[in-house]
Scaffold this motif. Structure first.
Motif, PDB file in Angstrom:
ATOM      1  N   PRO A  44      47.758  33.652  29.021  1.00 34.48           N
ATOM      2  CA  PRO A  44      48.743  33.490  28.074  1.00 34.48           C
ATOM      3  C   PRO A  44      48.365  32.439  26.899  1.00 34.48           C
ATOM      4  CG  PRO A  44      49.412  32.774  30.153  1.00 34.48           C
ATOM      5  CD  PRO A  44      48.034  33.340  30.205  1.00 34.48           C
ATOM      6  N   ALA A  45      48.798  32.808  25.898  1.00 34.94           N
ATOM      7  CA  ALA A  45      48.442  32.067  24.537  1.00 34.94           C
ATOM      8  C   ALA A  45      48.581  30.293  25.039  1.00 34.94           C
ATOM      9  CB  ALA A  45      49.158  32.200  23.570  1.00 34.94           C
ATOM     10  N   PRO A  46      49.408  29.948  25.531  1.00 38.09           N
ATOM     11  CA  PRO A  46      49.575  28.279  25.740  1.00 38.09           C
ATOM     12  C   PRO A  46      48.444  28.058  26.736  1.00 38.09           C
ATOM     13  CG  PRO A  46      51.630  29.568  26.041  1.00 38.09           C
ATOM     14  CD  PRO A  46      50.728  30.382  25.950  1.00 38.09           C
ATOM     15  N   ALA A  47      47.993  28.742  27.857  1.00 36.62           N
ATOM     16  CA  ALA A  47      46.747  28.450  28.568  1.00 36.62           C
ATOM     17  C   ALA A  47      45.754  28.283  27.927  1.00 36.62           C
ATOM     18  CB  ALA A  47      47.151  29.180  29.725  1.00 36.62           C
ATOM     19  N   LEU A  48      45.653  29.086  26.853  1.00 29.72           N
ATOM     20  CA  LEU A  48      44.292  29.354  26.247  1.00 29.72           C
ATOM     21  C   LEU A  48      44.216  28.212  25.280  1.00 29.72           C
ATOM     22  CD1 LEU A  48      44.027  32.926  25.105  1.00 29.72           C
ATOM     23  CD2 LEU A  48      42.364  31.659  26.566  1.00 29.72           C
ATOM     24  N   ALA A  49      45.292  27.869  24.584  1.00 26.48           N
ATOM     25  CA  ALA A  49      45.221  26.415  23.861  1.00 26.48           C
ATOM     26  C   ALA A  49      45.070  25.383  24.582  1.00 26.48           C
ATOM     27  CB  ALA A  49      46.528  26.407  23.081  1.00 26.48           C
ATOM     28  N   PHE A  50      45.521  25.077  25.806  1.00 30.12           N
ATOM     29  CA  PHE A  50      45.237  24.082  26.758  1.00 30.12           C
ATOM     30  C   PHE A  50      43.655  23.872  27.178  1.00 30.12           C
ATOM     31  CE2 PHE A  50      44.753  22.358  31.146  1.00 30.12           C
ATOM     32  CZ  PHE A  50      45.205  21.085  30.749  1.00 30.12           C
ATOM     33  N   LEU A  51      43.212  25.128  27.486  1.00 29.54           N
ATOM     34  CA  LEU A  51      41.897  25.252  27.767  1.00 29.54           C
ATOM     35  C   LEU A  51      40.774  24.809  26.638  1.00 29.54           C
ATOM     36  CD1 LEU A  51      41.585  28.396  29.836  1.00 29.54           C
ATOM     37  CD2 LEU A  51      41.424  25.957  30.857  1.00 29.54           C
ATOM     38  N   ARG A  52      41.296  25.281  25.468  1.00 30.34           N
ATOM     39  CA  ARG A  52      40.597  24.802  24.339  1.00 30.34           C
ATOM     40  C   ARG A  52      40.403  23.323  24.003  1.00 30.34           C
ATOM     41  NH1 ARG A  52      43.093  29.257  21.174  1.00 30.34           N
ATOM     42  NH2 ARG A  52      41.845  31.121  21.578  1.00 30.34           N
ATOM     43  N   ARG A  53      41.565  22.759  24.214  1.00 32.96           N
ATOM     44  CA  ARG A  53      41.493  21.085  24.125  1.00 32.96           C
ATOM     45  C   ARG A  53      40.605  20.356  25.240  1.00 32.96           C
ATOM     46  NH1 ARG A  53      47.162  21.938  23.221  1.00 32.96           N
ATOM     47  NH2 ARG A  53      47.605  21.245  25.162  1.00 32.96           N
ATOM     48  N   LEU A  54      40.499  21.032  26.357  1.00 30.41           N
ATOM     49  CA  LEU A  54      39.860  20.559  27.457  1.00 30.41           C
ATOM     50  C   LEU A  54      38.287  20.797  27.139  1.00 30.41           C
ATOM     51  CD1 LEU A  54      41.588  21.243  30.634  1.00 30.41           C
ATOM     52  CD2 LEU A  54      41.667  19.195  29.484  1.00 30.41           C
ATOM     53  N   ALA A  55      37.719  21.918  26.475  1.00 30.45           N
ATOM     54  CA  ALA A  55      36.567  22.173  26.256  1.00 30.45           C
ATOM     55  C   ALA A  55      35.835  21.032  25.457  1.00 30.45           C
ATOM     56  CB  ALA A  55      36.218  23.502  25.321  1.00 30.45           C
ATOM     57  N   PRO A  56      34.597  20.754  25.903  1.00 27.27           N
ATOM     58  CA  PRO A  56      33.892  19.640  25.023  1.00 27.27           C
ATOM     59  C   PRO A  56      33.622  20.190  23.657  1.00 27.27           C
ATOM     60  CG  PRO A  56      32.614  20.785  26.756  1.00 27.27           C
ATOM     61  CD  PRO A  56      33.740  21.444  26.796  1.00 27.27           C
ATOM     62  N   ARG A  57      33.832  19.446  22.860  1.00 31.97           N
ATOM     63  CA  ARG A  57      33.745  19.442  21.339  1.00 31.97           C
ATOM     64  C   ARG A  57      32.228  18.932  21.056  1.00 31.97           C
ATOM     65  NH1 ARG A  57      39.385  17.685  18.381  1.00 31.97           N
ATOM     66  NH2 ARG A  57      40.667  18.919  19.685  1.00 31.97           N
ATOM     67  N   ARG A  58      31.774  19.983  20.035  1.00 32.46           N
ATOM     68  CA  ARG A  58      30.590  19.533  19.384  1.00 32.46           C
ATOM     69  C   ARG A  58      30.546  18.302  18.570  1.00 32.46           C
ATOM     70  NH1 ARG A  58      28.582  23.382  14.751  1.00 32.46           N
ATOM     71  NH2 ARG A  58      30.844  23.563  14.604  1.00 32.46           N
ATOM     72  N   ALA A  59      29.592  17.496  18.853  1.00 31.10           N
ATOM     73  CA  ALA A  59      29.648  16.042  18.132  1.00 31.10           C
ATOM     74  C   ALA A  59      29.158  16.448  16.792  1.00 31.10           C
ATOM     75  CB  ALA A  59      28.552  15.129  18.808  1.00 31.10           C
ATOM     76  N   VAL A  60      29.961  15.684  15.917  1.00 35.05           N
ATOM     77  CA  VAL A  60      29.830  15.612  14.553  1.00 35.05           C
ATOM     78  C   VAL A  60      29.575  14.313  14.061  1.00 35.05           C
ATOM     79  CG1 VAL A  60      30.951  16.034  12.055  1.00 35.05           C
ATOM     80  CG2 VAL A  60      31.515  17.526  14.331  1.00 35.05           C
ATOM     81  N   ALA A  61      28.316  14.364  13.356  1.00 34.05           N
ATOM     82  CA  ALA A  61      27.848  13.089  12.796  1.00 34.05           C
ATOM     83  C   ALA A  61      28.688  12.553  11.811  1.00 34.05           C
ATOM     84  CB  ALA A  61      26.161  13.078  12.582  1.00 34.05           C
ATOM     85  N   PRO A  62      28.676  11.195  11.515  1.00 35.85           N
ATOM     86  CA  PRO A  62      29.455  10.562  10.399  1.00 35.85           C
ATOM     87  C   PRO A  62      28.670  10.899   9.299  1.00 35.85           C
ATOM     88  CG  PRO A  62      29.060   9.131  12.395  1.00 35.85           C
ATOM     89  CD  PRO A  62      28.103  10.033  12.502  1.00 35.85           C
ATOM     90  N   GLN A  63      29.198  11.169   7.911  1.00 35.07           N
ATOM     91  CA  GLN A  63      28.632  11.539   6.913  1.00 35.07           C
ATOM     92  C   GLN A  63      28.776  10.206   5.855  1.00 35.07           C
ATOM     93  OE1 GLN A  63      30.363  14.803   5.110  1.00 35.07           O
ATOM     94  NE2 GLN A  63      29.641  16.260   6.730  1.00 35.07           N
ATOM     95  N   THR A  64      27.710   9.914   5.327  1.00 37.55           N
ATOM     96  CA  THR A  64      27.659   8.686   4.516  1.00 37.55           C
ATOM     97  C   THR A  64      27.335   8.734   3.177  1.00 37.55           C
ATOM     98  OG1 THR A  64      27.124   7.196   6.628  1.00 37.55           O
ATOM     99  CG2 THR A  64      26.660   6.145   4.444  1.00 37.55           C
ATOM    100  N   LEU A  65      27.969   8.231   2.155  1.00 40.17           N
ATOM    101  CA  LEU A  65      27.672   8.568   0.896  1.00 40.17           C
ATOM    102  C   LEU A  65      27.573   7.016   0.375  1.00 40.17           C
ATOM    103  CD1 LEU A  65      27.573   9.795  -2.034  1.00 40.17           C
ATOM    104  CD2 LEU A  65      30.050   9.144  -1.930  1.00 40.17           C
ATOM    105  N   VAL A  66      26.369   6.749  -0.323  1.00 36.16           N
ATOM    106  CA  VAL A  66      26.144   5.626  -1.012  1.00 36.16           C
ATOM    107  C   VAL A  66      26.268   5.884  -2.577  1.00 36.16           C
ATOM    108  CG1 VAL A  66      24.666   3.509  -1.471  1.00 36.16           C
ATOM    109  CG2 VAL A  66      24.959   4.410   0.946  1.00 36.16           C
ATOM    110  N   ALA A  67      26.935   5.305  -3.257  1.00 40.85           N
ATOM    111  CA  ALA A  67      26.881   5.524  -4.765  1.00 40.85           C
ATOM    112  C   ALA A  67      27.107   4.419  -5.575  1.00 40.85           C
ATOM    113  CB  ALA A  67      28.129   6.411  -5.014  1.00 40.85           C
ATOM    114  N   THR A  68      26.415   4.474  -6.849  1.00 42.70           N
ATOM    115  CA  THR A  68      26.762   3.425  -7.928  1.00 42.70           C
ATOM    116  C   THR A  68      27.483   3.967  -8.999  1.00 42.70           C
ATOM    117  OG1 THR A  68      24.437   2.725  -7.041  1.00 42.70           O
ATOM    118  CG2 THR A  68      25.045   1.855  -9.007  1.00 42.70           C
TER     119      THR A  68
END
Length: 116
Positions: A5-29
């Motif tokens: 059922p859809a609620p079970a799938l949503a719960f399982l998606r929250r438990l699944a490991p998430r891909r690490a996203v690297a911080p994005q840095t901007l240095v501007a002048t």
């Protein structure tokens, strides 16, 4: 055909490991008297603005307060939003803008706050 059922799938998606996203840095002048720079923080992220040199004028989209920052000072944006940065004074402004994934509890729109 078996399907969860859809609620079970949503719960399982929250438990699944998430891909690490690297911080994005901007240095501007930014040049004195030049245009302001829009700085965006997407949903699910948080951001930190640090002044490296010069004096900054900062305002947050939809908010009435302005911030003035000196070198070494920082502001934290705890959730999605847009800041506008410009110079305040005759010196060029150099800033660092770091956007990173928010913690699972974070990422909701919030007001700027001073950071250490």
């Amino acid at each position: 055909m078996n399907s969860a059922p859809a609620p079970a799938l949503a719960f399982l998606r929250r438990l699944a490991p998430r891909r690490a996203v690297a911080p994005q840095t901007l240095v501007a002048t930014l040049a004195p008297g030049g245009p302001v720079r829009a700085l965006d923080c997407a949903p699910g992220c948080r951001a930190t603005l640090q002044v490296l040199s010069g004096r900054a004028w900062i305002t947050q989209h939809g908010e009435g307060d302005d911030w003035f920052l000196e070198p070494g000072q920082r502001l934290a944006l705890p959730g999605p939003g847009r800041l506008y940065a410009g110079t305040d004074g005759p010196e060029p402004l150099q800033l660092r803008w770091v956007v990173e994934p928010a913690s699972p509890q974070g990422g909701t729109p919030g007001a700027l706050r001073a950071a250490a």
